[in-house]
Design a protein around this motif. Structure first.
Motif, PDB file in Angstrom:
ATOM      1  N   LYS A 103       0.808  -1.229   0.000  1.00 47.07           N
ATOM      2  CA  LYS A 103       0.000   0.000   0.000  1.00 47.07           C
ATOM      3  C   LYS A 103       0.838   1.275   0.000  1.00 47.07           C
ATOM      4  O   LYS A 103       0.400   2.301  -0.489  1.00 47.07           O
ATOM      5  CB  LYS A 103      -0.971   0.007   1.184  1.00 47.07           C
ATOM      6  N   LYS A 104       2.035   1.227   0.522  1.00 46.38           N
ATOM      7  CA  LYS A 104       2.887   2.420   0.579  1.00 46.38           C
ATOM      8  C   LYS A 104       3.566   2.696  -0.768  1.00 46.38           C
ATOM      9  O   LYS A 104       3.995   3.815  -1.034  1.00 46.38           O
ATOM     10  CB  LYS A 104       3.933   2.280   1.674  1.00 46.38           C
ATOM     11  N   HIS A 105       3.687   1.669  -1.605  1.00 48.26           N
ATOM     12  CA  HIS A 105       4.376   1.796  -2.893  1.00 48.26           C
ATOM     13  C   HIS A 105       3.526   1.097  -3.967  1.00 48.26           C
ATOM     14  O   HIS A 105       3.723  -0.093  -4.226  1.00 48.26           O
ATOM     15  CB  HIS A 105       5.765   1.178  -2.828  1.00 48.26           C
ATOM     16  N   PRO A 106       2.580   1.841  -4.582  1.00 46.17           N
ATOM     17  CA  PRO A 106       1.602   1.201  -5.471  1.00 46.17           C
ATOM     18  C   PRO A 106       2.193   0.488  -6.685  1.00 46.17           C
ATOM     19  O   PRO A 106       1.619  -0.472  -7.159  1.00 46.17           O
ATOM     20  CB  PRO A 106       0.704   2.356  -5.895  1.00 46.17           C
ATOM     21  N   HIS A 107       3.340   0.942  -7.159  1.00 45.86           N
ATOM     22  CA  HIS A 107       3.922   0.279  -8.334  1.00 45.86           C
ATOM     23  C   HIS A 107       4.937  -0.804  -7.961  1.00 45.86           C
ATOM     24  O   HIS A 107       5.441  -1.509  -8.827  1.00 45.86           O
ATOM     25  CB  HIS A 107       4.592   1.299  -9.256  1.00 45.86           C
ATOM     26  N   ALA A 108       5.252  -0.933  -6.649  1.00 45.61           N
ATOM     27  CA  ALA A 108       6.274  -1.890  -6.222  1.00 45.61           C
ATOM     28  C   ALA A 108       5.943  -3.307  -6.685  1.00 45.61           C
ATOM     29  O   ALA A 108       6.769  -3.975  -7.286  1.00 45.61           O
ATOM     30  CB  ALA A 108       6.443  -1.841  -4.709  1.00 45.61           C
ATOM     31  N   ALA A 109       4.737  -3.769  -6.408  1.00 46.29           N
ATOM     32  CA  ALA A 109       4.320  -5.105  -6.823  1.00 46.29           C
ATOM     33  C   ALA A 109       2.814  -5.065  -7.029  1.00 46.29           C
ATOM     34  O   ALA A 109       2.093  -4.435  -6.255  1.00 46.29           O
ATOM     35  CB  ALA A 109       4.683  -6.144  -5.764  1.00 46.29           C
TER      36      ALA A 109
END
Length: 186
Positions: A103-109
């Motif tokens: 949720k903190k990094h939407p493009h991470a995975a």
């Protein structure tokens, strides 16, 4: 009688009737056969490729990524209809839905699905990247003010693009334009 069924998730993913992929930082880590077929690539070509390969232009790839991030941060998921590009350069309408795994990094995975809408809606006019972006937002029912706020343009600029779209699609009203963009003929 309680029977335990072994579920083969790899087969479910691979043979799903809708295009699916798993991504990390907008790079395709895994995709199913339906996604590869829809876009006209071999699966091996897509695995390790940037999502950019599926967009009509680099600008659309960048702007869509920027537009998606705050929505995914707030909701955890994202869904829209947009114009995408096949390997043979054909443009087509596609319904895209995804969910971030961090949720903190939407493009991470993320996990993404793609549904080809070309049987219901065709790309019938030559559109600029900005017109494609605005057309996709009009189809979602957004007003010029909302579109302007979402893509960081002035409402007047959005109205200018809407007017160009109306001319290209021979639409006399905004409602008629949306119907034509959706492929609904009156």
């Amino acid at each position: 009688m309680n029977t335990k069924t072994n579920i083969d998730f790899a087969s479910i993913f691979q043979f799903a009737p809708i295009g699916m992929c798993v991504s990390e930082n907008r790079i395709i880590l895994a995709c199913n056969a339906a996604l590869a077929t829809m876009f006209g690539y071999h699966q091996d070509t897509l695995i390790g490729a940037s999502f950019q390969i599926l967009y009509p232009s680099t600008d659309e790839f960048e702007r869509t990524g920027a537009r998606i991030a705050p929505i995914m941060n707030a909701k955890g998921s994202y869904s829209d209809e947009r114009i995408m590009k096949r390997a043979d350069q054909e443009l087509f309408w596609c319904h895209v839905s995804g969910r971030g795994l961090d949720k903190k990094h939407p493009h991470a995975a993320g996990i993404w699905t793609f549904e080809d809408l070309s049987a219901k809606r065709t790309v019938s006019a030559e559109l600029t990247p900005r017109e494609r972006e605005i057309a996709a937002l009009l189809v979602e029912g957004k007003t010029s003010k909302l579109i302007a706020r979402q893509i960081d343009l002035s409402p007047r600029t959005v109205e200018m693009h809407r007017a160009k779209l109306m001319k290209k699609f021979s639409a006399s009203t905004s409602s008629e334009l949306v119907h034509k963009l959706l492929g609904i003929v009156h």
